[in-house]
Design an enzyme around this catalytic site. Structure first.
Site, short mmCIF file in Angstrom:
data_model
loop_
_atom_site.label_atom_id
_atom_site.label_comp_id
_atom_site.label_asym_id
_atom_site.label_seq_id
_atom_site.Cartn_x
_atom_site.Cartn_y
_atom_site.Cartn_z
N SER A 264 -34.18 -19.74 -2.67
CA SER A 264 -33.28 -19.33 -1.59
C SER A 264 -34.05 -18.62 -0.50
CB SER A 264 -32.21 -18.40 -2.15
OG SER A 264 -32.84 -17.18 -2.53
N LYS A 265 -33.41 -18.61 0.65
CA LYS A 265 -33.98 -17.96 1.81
C LYS A 265 -34.21 -16.48 1.51
CE LYS A 265 -32.49 -17.74 6.62
NZ LYS A 265 -31.44 -18.24 7.52
N ARG A 266 -33.24 -15.91 0.79
CA ARG A 266 -33.30 -14.48 0.52
C ARG A 266 -34.49 -14.12 -0.37
NH1 ARG A 266 -30.19 -10.26 -2.11
NH2 ARG A 266 -29.11 -11.69 -3.49
#
Ligand code: GLU
Length: 500
Positions: A264-266
């Protein structure tokens, strides 16, 4: 992935129409590229149509910038769409924010047929209902209390100024989700609550718009990530209530990191952004090949697939059920493979923008010289960006001598450094005197010197290499000498001697 092919068979009778439906709320994620690729391959394999639909009903988070970034990333990957996006087509518009009248008509139909109803619950009331459901260990958190409101109750809420949402009535009977990857499952209606399909601001929600568009756009197969699996029975219920055709579904496994966490981007930053790979000098062929293998395999052995081969071999039967692991080392390996397939001229074309961006060249007048540098670098590029650290010294002498290399090859002791200084002084003299500065002449002269004076070839070579480049690694030393040319070499050696 080492799984047996799935049991549900893909029956393709109609012309295949598939779509990728990104929400333009950020960059194109590597998982999004995979969804696009699988849809595109499936379409190509079956001579079908690949559609790009923009799911931008979440107006607060959607931006034009993101939409264009997604277009650019897909174009870079070569995943051209036949309809949709900025291209139009017979079932447009393909941007959901432009389709509101279409959704409104379907909502009216659902309300009129009693398949949907207005819900006046406030956020606070909904929170209480949810808390109660949790306490009662209920799987669905909305209890359907607005299903049968009297007109007095509705008038009362309206007088209070409450703006209703619209909820779909979930059926009482099980919903069959027949998935081409995961097999078929019956979903117990007790686990599904009456889903909000229109927000209180009048904007329709994803589950409504998605299935309406899939039907309106004649989508035959919905191929998307398993993160949408929970939405599928809701979408099927909406389609049934509207009498719409239900497409076939295929949910593809999550892309995981090596510790099993969803990419994920996070958590993984720009590692999941397709643009990052373009910017760092990856080839689209390598990214496509890599992404194809995230969840799909042909057999246990083959890793390298050309695009044509992917089109020929891709099928949903060989998409695995479990998560696929993102291994950047594999992408790097594929990228160097594809870079090495390119001619020197094509590689030079590809690295020139990187040299320019770094300010190392501003014109490409010396094209032959640039090609010779690329040739000397040989198969050492993992990405085109690597050209910078590997060739900077050809363009500038403003480099430091690497401390580790200096210690090892120039020497840690006073005595050893004096010896190195003497070798470099002798090499300087030899290189001043060689009749020409080509690889053979220079090589012969240097070997003559080392062999006659009982100096280890490698010691002399590495001493000179550090003097010319600052490092102990890189292309053949004689290539470097010839490419730098006499003036530059004769300037750099005295600088090294002074440093010693
Ligand atoms: N807009 C959704 C997304 O970006 C599309 C999901 C779907 O393919 O239905 O995840």
């Amino acid at each position: 992935m080492n799984e047996t092919p799935n049991t549900s068979t893909v029956v393709v009778t109609d012309t295949v129409r598939v779509r990728m439906a990104p929400s333009p709320t950020g960059f194109l994620h590597i998982g999004g590229a995979r969804t696009a690729l699988f849809n595109w391959l499936f379409a190509k394999h079956h001579n079908g149509t690949f559609i790009l639909r923009i799911d931008d009903t979440d107006m607060a988070r959607s931006t034009d910038e993101s939409m264009h970034e997604i277009y650019t990333a897909l174009q870079w990957l070569g995943l051209a769409w036949d309809e949709g996006g900025d291209k139009g087509g017979p079932y447009g518009p393909y941007v959901q924010s432009e389709r509101k009248p279409i959704y409104d008509a379907y909502v009216t139909q659902l309300l009129e047929t009693g398949n949907a109803y207005h819900c006046y619950c406030t956020p606070e009331e909904l929170e209480e209902i949810r808390a109660q459901a949790r306490a009662d260990k209920q799987t669905r958190s909305y209890d359907g209390r607005c299903r049968e409101l009297t007109s007095e109750a509705v008038n009362g809420f309206t007088a209070e100024g409450r703006k209703p949402t619209v909820r779909i009535k979930m059926p009482d009977t099980p919903i069959l989700v027949d998935d081409l990857v995961l097999g078929s499952r019956n979903i117990d209606p007790a686990t599904l609550e009456d889903e909000v399909i229109v927000r209180s601001n009048g904007m329709p929600n994803y589950n409504l718009t998605s299935i309406i568009d899939d039907a309106e756009m004649q989508i035959t197969h919905v191929i998307r990530g398993t993160e949408h699996l929970n939405n599928t029975p809701k979408q099927i219920a909406i389609a049934h209530a509207l009498g719409l055709e239900v497409p076939q579904f295929a949910h593809i496994p999550l892309v995981l990191d090596s510790s099993g966490r969803k990419m994920s981007k996070r958590h993984h930053g720009d590692l999941v952004a397709v643009n990052r790979y373009r910017e760092q000098g990856y080839l689209p062929e390598a990214v496509l090949n890599f992404v194809a293998r995230l969840g799909w395999s042909y057999d246990d052995k083959q890793e390298i697939f050309s695009v044509d081969e992917l089109i020929e071999k891709f099928d949903l039967e060989r998409v695995g059920k479990s998560g696929s692991v993102f291994d950047i080392k594999k992408l790097e390996w594929l990228n160097s493979h594809y870079i090495n397939q390119l001619s020197i001229s094509a590689r030079t074309d590809a690295v020139i923008p990187f040299w320019q961006a770094e300010g190392l060249i501003n014109s490409i007048e010396k094209r032959d010289w640039l090609e010779n540098i690329v040739e000397a670098v040989g198969e050492r590029l993992t990405t085109f960006q690597d050209i910078i650290p590997q060739t900077r010294y050809f363009f500038t002498d403003a480099f430091e001598y690497e401390p580790k290399a200096v210690k090892k090859w120039w020497g840690g002791s006073e005595e050893k450094r004096e010896k190195t200084s003497e070798i470099l002084t002798n090499l300087l003299q030899i290189l001043e005197e060689v009749p020409s500065f080509d690889v053979e002449t220079v090589e012969t002269a240097i070997w003559k010197y080392t062999d006659e004076n009982d100096i280890k070839r490698v010691a002399a070579m590495q001493a000179l290499r550090i003097a010319l480049t600052g490092t102990s690694f890189g292309p053949s030393l004689f290539d470097i000498v010839a490419l730098l040319g006499r003036d530059e070499v004769l300037k750099r050696i005295p600088r090294a001697i002074a440093h010693l």
